[in-house]
Design a protein around this motif. Structure first.
Motif, PDB file in Angstrom:
ATOM      1  N   LEU A 123       0.826  -1.208   0.000  1.00  0.00           N
ATOM      2  CA  LEU A 123       0.000   0.000   0.000  1.00  0.00           C
ATOM      3  C   LEU A 123       0.864   1.263   0.000  1.00  0.00           C
ATOM      4  O   LEU A 123       0.491   2.267  -0.600  1.00  0.00           O
ATOM      5  CB  LEU A 123      -0.954  -0.010   1.200  1.00  0.00           C
ATOM      6  CG  LEU A 123      -2.015  -1.116   1.188  1.00  0.00           C
ATOM      7  CD1 LEU A 123      -2.829  -1.090   2.473  1.00  0.00           C
ATOM      8  CD2 LEU A 123      -2.920  -1.015  -0.036  1.00  0.00           C
ATOM      9  N   ASN A 126       2.132   1.554  -3.667  1.00  0.00           N
ATOM     10  CA  ASN A 126       1.081   1.623  -4.686  1.00  0.00           C
ATOM     11  C   ASN A 126      -0.115   2.409  -4.163  1.00  0.00           C
ATOM     12  O   ASN A 126      -1.194   1.868  -3.991  1.00  0.00           O
ATOM     13  CB  ASN A 126       0.653   0.214  -5.096  1.00  0.00           C
ATOM     14  CG  ASN A 126       1.793  -0.604  -5.629  1.00  0.00           C
ATOM     15  OD1 ASN A 126       2.254  -0.381  -6.734  1.00  0.00           O
ATOM     16  ND2 ASN A 126       2.278  -1.542  -4.835  1.00  0.00           N
ATOM     17  N   LYS A 127       0.115   3.661  -3.909  1.00  0.00           N
ATOM     18  CA  LYS A 127      -0.940   4.521  -3.337  1.00  0.00           C
ATOM     19  C   LYS A 127      -2.198   4.472  -4.215  1.00  0.00           C
ATOM     20  O   LYS A 127      -2.130   4.598  -5.428  1.00  0.00           O
ATOM     21  CB  LYS A 127      -0.437   5.953  -3.246  1.00  0.00           C
ATOM     22  CG  LYS A 127       0.862   6.079  -2.479  1.00  0.00           C
ATOM     23  CD  LYS A 127       0.669   6.788  -1.189  1.00  0.00           C
ATOM     24  CE  LYS A 127       1.980   7.104  -0.523  1.00  0.00           C
ATOM     25  NZ  LYS A 127       2.458   6.099   0.342  1.00  0.00           N
ATOM     26  N   GLY A 128      -3.324   4.266  -3.565  1.00  0.00           N
ATOM     27  CA  GLY A 128      -4.592   4.267  -4.272  1.00  0.00           C
ATOM     28  C   GLY A 128      -4.966   2.940  -4.907  1.00  0.00           C
ATOM     29  O   GLY A 128      -6.057   2.799  -5.430  1.00  0.00           O
ATOM     30  N   LYS A 129      -4.081   1.958  -4.872  1.00  0.00           N
ATOM     31  CA  LYS A 129      -4.391   0.649  -5.454  1.00  0.00           C
ATOM     32  C   LYS A 129      -4.829  -0.307  -4.365  1.00  0.00           C
ATOM     33  O   LYS A 129      -4.362  -0.246  -3.233  1.00  0.00           O
ATOM     34  CB  LYS A 129      -3.174   0.064  -6.162  1.00  0.00           C
ATOM     35  CG  LYS A 129      -2.884   0.662  -7.503  1.00  0.00           C
ATOM     36  CD  LYS A 129      -1.852  -0.172  -8.215  1.00  0.00           C
ATOM     37  CE  LYS A 129      -1.668   0.321  -9.628  1.00  0.00           C
ATOM     38  NZ  LYS A 129      -0.717  -0.522 -10.362  1.00  0.00           N
ATOM     39  N   ASN A 130      -5.735  -1.204  -4.723  1.00  0.00           N
ATOM     40  CA  ASN A 130      -6.173  -2.252  -3.808  1.00  0.00           C
ATOM     41  C   ASN A 130      -5.194  -3.414  -3.853  1.00  0.00           C
ATOM     42  O   ASN A 130      -4.435  -3.558  -4.812  1.00  0.00           O
ATOM     43  CB  ASN A 130      -7.566  -2.749  -4.207  1.00  0.00           C
ATOM     44  CG  ASN A 130      -8.617  -1.685  -4.035  1.00  0.00           C
ATOM     45  OD1 ASN A 130      -8.526  -0.849  -3.154  1.00  0.00           O
ATOM     46  ND2 ASN A 130      -9.625  -1.704  -4.894  1.00  0.00           N
TER      47      ASN A 130
END
Length: 193
Positions: A123, A126-130
């Motif tokens: 997280l 990879n900001k903003g990714k699930n």
């Protein structure tokens, strides 16, 4: 004509981090060497960031299944933790859709806090990714091995990613071994006694 005694290619030479003479390694050998000898922290000749960058580069160059097997080997046989957390999180983009991906994430988790560390790294990078589905399914399967004591010990209170966050993300199926602990964790009454 020589049939068995053929000419060998000379090994290419390079220099190592200390400036000494060394031989060029294949990406697979370099990845295995890095994963088995690095703790993902500053070392004498390289920083933690340089180690992470090198690992990312090597993951991109190697076959994803080889990277997965090397990560599991390093985690299970040598107890390497932080470097395998980085490897597992970085491998997510290459493991998507692979039949072995769920089993990889299930097998690389040896302790409940492995899931916390991999999720926090993923997280953070990879900001903003699930989380990828393979990671979620592998983590959900890994919960089957943990009992109430282990879940309480590694619940991650006060950390950016807590065990309750993982439970909410992956929705593990309770087993006889951990059903009561998962209920207590969700109710915020799980204690390590």
């Amino acid at each position: 004509m020589a049939m068995f005694n053929i000419w060998k290619k000379k090994a290419q030479k390079t220099s190592n981090l200390a400036g000494g003479e060394a031989y060029v390694m294949s990406p697979e050998l370099e990845l295995a060497s890095l994963v088995l000898t690095s703790f993902a922290q500053d070392q004498f000749y390289r920083t933690q960031a340089q180690t992470s960058d090198t690992l990312k580069h090597l993951i991109a160059e190697c076959k994803p299944e080889f990277v997965a097997k090397a990560g599991i080997y390093a985690r299970r046989e040598f107890g390497m933790r932080s470097i395998t957390h980085i490897l597992a999180a970085e491998l997510a983009k290459y493991a998507s859709g692979q039949t072995w991906a769920k089993a990889f994430y299930d097998n690389i988790v040896q302790r409940p806090d492995d899931m916390l560390e991999m999720t926090a790294y993923y997280l953070g990078q990879n900001k903003g990714k699930n989380l990828p589905n393979a990671m979620k399914k592998g983590f959900a399967s890994a919960f089957d091995r943990f009992d109430g004591y282990q879940l309480a010990k590694y619940k991650g209170a006060g950390k950016s990613v807590k065990m309750i966050d993982i439970v909410n993300l992956v929705r593990p199926t309770p087993t006889a071994r951990n059903a009561d602990a998962l209920k207590a964790l969700v109710a915020n009454t799980l204690r390590n006694t």
